[in-house]
Design a protein around this motif. Structure first.
Motif, PDB file in Angstrom:
ATOM      1  N   LYS A 126     -10.665  20.234  -0.300  1.00 58.80           N
ATOM      2  CA  LYS A 126      -9.759  21.326  -0.631  1.00 58.80           C
ATOM      3  C   LYS A 126      -8.798  21.647   0.507  1.00 58.80           C
ATOM      4  CE  LYS A 126     -12.393  23.684  -4.194  1.00 58.80           C
ATOM      5  NZ  LYS A 126     -12.962  24.966  -4.610  1.00 58.80           N
ATOM      6  N   VAL A 127      -9.145  21.279   1.718  1.00 58.06           N
ATOM      7  CA  VAL A 127      -8.233  21.443   2.851  1.00 58.06           C
ATOM      8  C   VAL A 127      -7.354  20.202   2.990  1.00 58.06           C
ATOM      9  CG1 VAL A 127      -8.066  21.668   5.365  1.00 58.06           C
ATOM     10  CG2 VAL A 127      -9.734  23.036   4.106  1.00 58.06           C
ATOM     11  N   ALA A 128      -7.966  19.045   2.914  1.00 56.33           N
ATOM     12  CA  ALA A 128      -7.259  17.791   3.185  1.00 56.33           C
ATOM     13  C   ALA A 128      -6.220  17.446   2.120  1.00 56.33           C
ATOM     14  CB  ALA A 128      -8.261  16.642   3.316  1.00 56.33           C
ATOM     15  N   ALA A 129      -6.563  17.599   0.850  1.00 53.64           N
ATOM     16  CA  ALA A 129      -5.667  17.142  -0.224  1.00 53.64           C
ATOM     17  C   ALA A 129      -4.321  17.881  -0.249  1.00 53.64           C
ATOM     18  CB  ALA A 129      -6.373  17.225  -1.574  1.00 53.64           C
ATOM     19  N   PRO A 130      -4.312  19.209  -0.240  1.00 54.64           N
ATOM     20  CA  PRO A 130      -2.999  19.862  -0.273  1.00 54.64           C
ATOM     21  C   PRO A 130      -2.182  19.614   0.992  1.00 54.64           C
ATOM     22  CG  PRO A 130      -4.754  21.496  -0.496  1.00 54.64           C
ATOM     23  CD  PRO A 130      -5.391  20.158  -0.375  1.00 54.64           C
ATOM     24  N   ASN A 131      -2.833  19.573   2.141  1.00 57.01           N
ATOM     25  CA  ASN A 131      -2.103  19.313   3.376  1.00 57.01           C
ATOM     26  C   ASN A 131      -1.491  17.915   3.377  1.00 57.01           C
ATOM     27  OD1 ASN A 131      -2.258  21.744   5.079  1.00 57.01           O
ATOM     28  ND2 ASN A 131      -4.448  21.443   4.874  1.00 57.01           N
ATOM     29  N   MET A 132      -2.246  16.950   2.909  1.00 53.07           N
ATOM     30  CA  MET A 132      -1.736  15.580   2.826  1.00 53.07           C
ATOM     31  C   MET A 132      -0.574  15.504   1.850  1.00 53.07           C
ATOM     32  SD  MET A 132      -1.745  12.883   0.459  1.00 53.07           S
ATOM     33  CE  MET A 132      -3.049  13.375  -0.631  1.00 53.07           C
ATOM     34  N   ALA A 133      -0.747  16.108   0.665  1.00 50.36           N
ATOM     35  CA  ALA A 133       0.301  16.052  -0.353  1.00 50.36           C
ATOM     36  C   ALA A 133       1.591  16.701   0.159  1.00 50.36           C
ATOM     37  CB  ALA A 133      -0.165  16.727  -1.642  1.00 50.36           C
ATOM     38  N   LEU A 134       1.459  17.825   0.817  1.00 52.15           N
ATOM     39  CA  LEU A 134       2.647  18.499   1.351  1.00 52.15           C
ATOM     40  C   LEU A 134       3.346  17.644   2.398  1.00 52.15           C
ATOM     41  CD1 LEU A 134       1.297  22.140   1.556  1.00 52.15           C
ATOM     42  CD2 LEU A 134       3.089  21.293   0.026  1.00 52.15           C
ATOM     43  N   LYS A 135       2.567  16.970   3.232  1.00 53.62           N
ATOM     44  CA  LYS A 135       3.150  16.107   4.259  1.00 53.62           C
ATOM     45  C   LYS A 135       3.903  14.930   3.623  1.00 53.62           C
ATOM     46  CE  LYS A 135       1.870  13.219   8.203  1.00 53.62           C
ATOM     47  NZ  LYS A 135       0.783  12.721   9.024  1.00 53.62           N
ATOM     48  N   VAL A 136       3.268  14.272   2.669  1.00 52.13           N
ATOM     49  CA  VAL A 136       3.881  13.118   2.000  1.00 52.13           C
ATOM     50  C   VAL A 136       5.124  13.549   1.224  1.00 52.13           C
ATOM     51  CG1 VAL A 136       3.539  11.380   0.192  1.00 52.13           C
ATOM     52  CG2 VAL A 136       1.745  11.789   1.889  1.00 52.13           C
ATOM     53  N   LEU A 137       5.022  14.647   0.505  1.00 51.72           N
ATOM     54  CA  LEU A 137       6.154  15.117  -0.283  1.00 51.72           C
ATOM     55  C   LEU A 137       7.294  15.603   0.605  1.00 51.72           C
ATOM     56  CD1 LEU A 137       4.148  16.850  -3.117  1.00 51.72           C
ATOM     57  CD2 LEU A 137       5.545  14.778  -3.326  1.00 51.72           C
ATOM     58  N   ASP A 138       6.964  16.190   1.731  1.00 53.48           N
ATOM     59  CA  ASP A 138       7.995  16.610   2.676  1.00 53.48           C
ATOM     60  C   ASP A 138       8.783  15.398   3.177  1.00 53.48           C
ATOM     61  OD1 ASP A 138       8.546  17.347   5.914  1.00 53.48           O
ATOM     62  OD2 ASP A 138       9.155  18.825   4.421  1.00 53.48           O
ATOM     63  N   MET A 139       8.058  14.324   3.507  1.00 52.61           N
ATOM     64  CA  MET A 139       8.745  13.114   3.952  1.00 52.61           C
ATOM     65  C   MET A 139       9.631  12.558   2.831  1.00 52.61           C
ATOM     66  SD  MET A 139       7.581   9.337   5.184  1.00 52.61           S
ATOM     67  CE  MET A 139       7.169   8.970   3.522  1.00 52.61           C
ATOM     68  N   ALA A 140       9.122  12.575   1.612  1.00 57.83           N
ATOM     69  CA  ALA A 140       9.906  12.091   0.470  1.00 57.83           C
ATOM     70  C   ALA A 140      11.176  12.919   0.308  1.00 57.83           C
ATOM     71  CB  ALA A 140       9.064  12.153  -0.805  1.00 57.83           C
ATOM     72  N   MET A 141      11.059  14.217   0.472  1.00 56.63           N
ATOM     73  CA  MET A 141      12.220  15.089   0.355  1.00 56.63           C
ATOM     74  C   MET A 141      13.218  14.801   1.476  1.00 56.63           C
ATOM     75  SD  MET A 141      10.090  18.462  -0.789  1.00 56.63           S
ATOM     76  CE  MET A 141      11.417  19.615  -1.069  1.00 56.63           C
ATOM     77  N   GLN A 142      12.725  14.528   2.663  1.00 54.19           N
ATOM     78  CA  GLN A 142      13.597  14.191   3.787  1.00 54.19           C
ATOM     79  C   GLN A 142      14.387  12.919   3.489  1.00 54.19           C
ATOM     80  OE1 GLN A 142      14.265  15.525   6.816  1.00 54.19           O
ATOM     81  NE2 GLN A 142      12.866  17.245   6.760  1.00 54.19           N
ATOM     82  N   VAL A 143      13.717  11.917   2.981  1.00 54.46           N
ATOM     83  CA  VAL A 143      14.368  10.634   2.677  1.00 54.46           C
ATOM     84  C   VAL A 143      15.427  10.811   1.592  1.00 54.46           C
ATOM     85  CG1 VAL A 143      13.967   8.334   1.705  1.00 54.46           C
ATOM     86  CG2 VAL A 143      12.453   9.216   3.477  1.00 54.46           C
ATOM     87  N   HIS A 144      15.190  11.742   0.682  1.00 54.45           N
ATOM     88  CA  HIS A 144      16.147  11.976  -0.399  1.00 54.45           C
ATOM     89  C   HIS A 144      17.266  12.941  -0.002  1.00 54.45           C
ATOM     90  CE1 HIS A 144      13.186   9.997  -2.914  1.00 54.45           C
ATOM     91  NE2 HIS A 144      14.115   9.910  -3.836  1.00 54.45           N
ATOM     92  N   GLY A 145      17.149  13.581   1.128  1.00 50.24           N
ATOM     93  CA  GLY A 145      18.176  14.531   1.551  1.00 50.24           C
ATOM     94  C   GLY A 145      18.270  15.695   0.588  1.00 50.24           C
ATOM     95  N   ALA A 146      19.476  16.156   0.326  1.00 44.67           N
ATOM     96  CA  ALA A 146      19.683  17.317  -0.539  1.00 44.67           C
ATOM     97  C   ALA A 146      19.127  17.081  -1.943  1.00 44.67           C
ATOM     98  CB  ALA A 146      21.164  17.657  -0.611  1.00 44.67           C
ATOM     99  N   ALA A 147      19.165  15.854  -2.426  1.00 44.67           N
ATOM    100  CA  ALA A 147      18.631  15.553  -3.764  1.00 44.67           C
ATOM    101  C   ALA A 147      17.138  15.851  -3.832  1.00 44.67           C
ATOM    102  CB  ALA A 147      18.886  14.092  -4.119  1.00 44.67           C
ATOM    103  N   GLY A 148      16.439  15.716  -2.720  1.00 44.39           N
ATOM    104  CA  GLY A 148      15.010  15.995  -2.693  1.00 44.39           C
ATOM    105  C   GLY A 148      14.680  17.464  -2.847  1.00 44.39           C
ATOM    106  N   LEU A 149      15.634  18.310  -2.546  1.00 46.85           N
ATOM    107  CA  LEU A 149      15.433  19.756  -2.664  1.00 46.85           C
ATOM    108  C   LEU A 149      15.921  20.308  -3.989  1.00 46.85           C
ATOM    109  CD1 LEU A 149      16.687  20.762   0.889  1.00 46.85           C
ATOM    110  CD2 LEU A 149      14.327  20.459   0.140  1.00 46.85           C
ATOM    111  N   SER A 150      16.655  19.514  -4.715  1.00 45.45           N
ATOM    112  CA  SER A 150      17.271  19.979  -5.963  1.00 45.45           C
ATOM    113  C   SER A 150      16.397  19.607  -7.161  1.00 45.45           C
ATOM    114  CB  SER A 150      18.648  19.332  -6.119  1.00 45.45           C
ATOM    115  OG  SER A 150      18.499  17.949  -6.417  1.00 45.45           O
TER     116      SER A 150
END
Length: 138
Positions: free
Chosen positions: A75-99
């Protein structure tokens, strides 16, 4: 498990974007920092997948009470990991990742909400620590 699925989707979208998008004259996938980040995210995702599998196995074979430490870790590891991975994905997508143009912002918001709804990390960390201390006393 939903968080692992969300992270997998984020990884998929990240790799697809990195193989198509250019930055500073080369594909994002050719940048050393990207390669390191994607590898680290894959490692974290697989570690979390195994932890969740272990928690499910303990639930099936040992019951809730004996599995609570592993469940708390998941319950600690899964959300933290998902947020980290998704944050990187959003970074790679730039503004499109936030929209709303991609599913990434929705997946990130859902993951963040799950992190809160499933109980604060501090509560789960306390459970893990107490069990660890109890084990040391035996």
């Amino acid at each position: 498990m939903r968080l692992i699925g969300a992270a997998e989707r984020g990884m998929q979208l990240t790799v697809e974007r990195a193989l198509k998008r250019r930055a500073f004259g080369k594909l994002i996938a050719q940048h050393g920092s990207f390669l390191s980040d994607i590898a680290k995210c894959r490692i974290e995702l697989e570690k979390t997948r195994l932890l969740v599998l272990e928690a499910a196995d303990q639930l099936d074979h040992l019951g809730n009470k004996k599995a609570r430490g592993t469940i708390a870790m998941a319950k600690v590891a899964a959300p933290n990991m998902a947020l980290k991975v998704l944050d990187m994905a959003m970074q790679v997508h730039g503004a499109a990742g936030l929209s709303g143009d991609t599913v990434l912002a929705h997946l990130w918001a859902t993951s963040r909400t799950l992190r809160i709804a499933d109980g604060p990390d501090e509560v789960h960390l306390g459970t893990i620590a107490k069990l660890e201390l109890r084990r040391a006393k035996l």
